[in-house]
Design an enzyme around this catalytic site. Sequence first.
Site, PDB file in Angstrom:
ATOM      1  N   LYS A  33    -100.537  -3.503   9.979  1.00 13.33           N
ATOM      2  CA  LYS A  33    -101.809  -3.105  10.827  1.00 13.33           C
ATOM      3  C   LYS A  33    -101.724  -3.825  12.309  1.00 13.33           C
ATOM      4  CE  LYS A  33    -103.766  -0.742   7.442  1.00 13.33           C
ATOM      5  NZ  LYS A  33    -102.733  -0.976   6.287  1.00 13.33           N
TER       6      LYS A  33
HETATM    7  C1  LIG Z   1    -102.436   0.035   5.314  1.00 14.49           C
HETATM    8  C2  LIG Z   1    -101.208  -0.165   4.609  1.00 14.49           C
HETATM    9  C3  LIG Z   1    -100.398   0.853   4.017  1.00 14.49           C
HETATM   10  C4  LIG Z   1    -100.689   2.403   4.253  1.00 14.49           C
HETATM   11  O1  LIG Z   1    -100.481   2.645   5.281  1.00 14.49           O
HETATM   12  P1  LIG Z   1    -101.207   4.027   5.804  1.00 14.49           P
HETATM   13  O2  LIG Z   1    -100.967   4.303   7.420  1.00 14.49           O
HETATM   14  O3  LIG Z   1    -102.742   4.168   5.383  1.00 14.49           O
HETATM   15  O4  LIG Z   1    -100.551   5.305   5.151  1.00 14.49           O
HETATM   16  C5  LIG Z   1     -99.496   0.258   3.382  1.00 14.49           C
HETATM   17  N1  LIG Z   1     -99.109  -0.986   3.302  1.00 14.49           N
HETATM   18  C6  LIG Z   1     -99.603  -1.955   3.417  1.00 14.49           C
HETATM   19  C7  LIG Z   1     -99.423  -3.280   3.467  1.00 14.49           C
HETATM   20  C8  LIG Z   1    -100.835  -1.471   4.368  1.00 14.49           C
HETATM   21  O5  LIG Z   1    -101.568  -2.607   4.913  1.00 14.49           O
END
Ligand SMILES: *Cc1c(COP(=O)(O)O)cnc(C)c1O
Length: 494
Positions: free
Chosen positions: A113
């Site tokens: 993120k």
């Molecule tokens: C948010 C997240 C995901 C999923 O990503 P999306 O963009 O929602 O498909 C996968 N792994 C981790 C560790 C995340 O924080």
Amino acid sequence: MQYISTRNKDRQHSAAQAIVQGLAQDGGLLTPVYIPKLPRRALEDLKNMSYQQRAVYVMKLFLDEFSVKELTDYANAAYSLEKFDTPAVAPVHRLDRETHCLELWHGPTCAFKDMALQMLPHLLTGSLTKLEEDKTVCILVATSGDTGKGALEGFRDVSRTRILVFYPKDGVSQVQQLQMVTQEGGNVSVCAVVGNFDDAQSGVKQIFSDEELRVELAKRGYFFSSANSINWGRVLPQLVYYVSAYCDLLRDGEIESGQPINVCVPTGNFGNILAAYYAREMGVPIARLICASNQNNVLTDFLRTGIYNRGRTFYQTCSPSMDILISSNLERLLMSLTQSDQEVRDYMKLLNQQGSYQVSARLLEKMQRLFSGYYCDDQQTKRVIGRIYSQFDYLIDPHTAVAFDALDQYRQETGDTTTALVVSTASPFKFCDSVLEGLGIPPRGDGLDLLDALSERTGMHVPAPLAGLRDKKVRFEQVVEKDCMADAVRKLLE
Ligand SMILES: *Cc1c(COP(=O)(O)O)cnc(C)c1O
């Protein structure tokens, strides 16, 4: 570049408007009118540039209102060595000749993120200036763990912003909770909600549509916006690392110019894999997009049958950031493949009213030409963590393990040996208990003890932002009932 809603092509928005607004008024997602193509030789040129320079190059194609100077300042601040623990920012790790791993967790919160949430505050405040908006933007976030901390770290002490994060009281890991309640910064607040993630998310959605509260806070100089992955300002920075990873593979002689690669992405809200699809549209030679899910396998079913059905059991898994039944960003893919706002509107209406929809045979065929979907359960996830560690001496988190398993299944089913890029979305230290189990060690003790146990077992250093948690003061202890979130917002903004 102009932006339209996935549910209404007729009204166009500037990039700044799209970023400030977050979501279209009709409930659709603001999306570029078209995806620009990379000029010929762009990848060869970008090959010898830094991550920051690559980011400026890619983002500029979508953001004509922003100057190269502005974007350069943003990229240098967002992806500095103060924020990321490697100058590569998003390094590619080689496992074997055909298998490479794109590490997206070197930022301040140790999850992918950060790649977007370190950039979004710059794009957002830059957009506020361009629109001559003088109110303070109040970012409301409901989080199941990683987004909340990522947004807090990104927006802390950013002028003209205020950020409020709501997390489910018993729905996040101990490390995730500590990361949030010890957050520093003068413009941040964190609040636990009695309930689960859906309760927190519904509460935030209600606040967004609370007209009385909107007027009241406007008088006090605030308006609401979202740092959720529905905001274009979060998707765009994610395109960069797919372009960057391809350039790294070229630079390091792992592939030749123009050689296709497959990309495998652990998927929840469909934001990360959507960025890979857009990178492919721009001209990055990506052959197949492999969509990896945990036991909440709504996307696997969708890609195989064309039926999206959210009416199913919700599982809490050891890859919690993918525990999701409504993948919001899928709507942008439907729009891109159909080019019909009418068709998207019809599907979304069915999803809202009946909980499911079936796409046309034509659309299903288009999707299947690009995407493959696989899933695995928790037991298999932990097995994969152990296998990758013993085979390659490489430690991965549960989300990344789900992706490795999907790649295995894909290779077995198809025999396709195209070079693959597996996307790694979190540091294994964020999910110590499952990782330790994967290595065959029963986890004992609380969240922070487990950090040391994993470090001892593997000889890897605990990432500094997690190791530092022990000495941080708890700043936020407030707990609210789910029906009292609006009042909490009123009080916090006094
Ligand atoms: C948010 C997240 C995901 C999923 O990503 P999306 O963009 O929602 O498909 C996968 N792994 C981790 C560790 C995340 O924080």
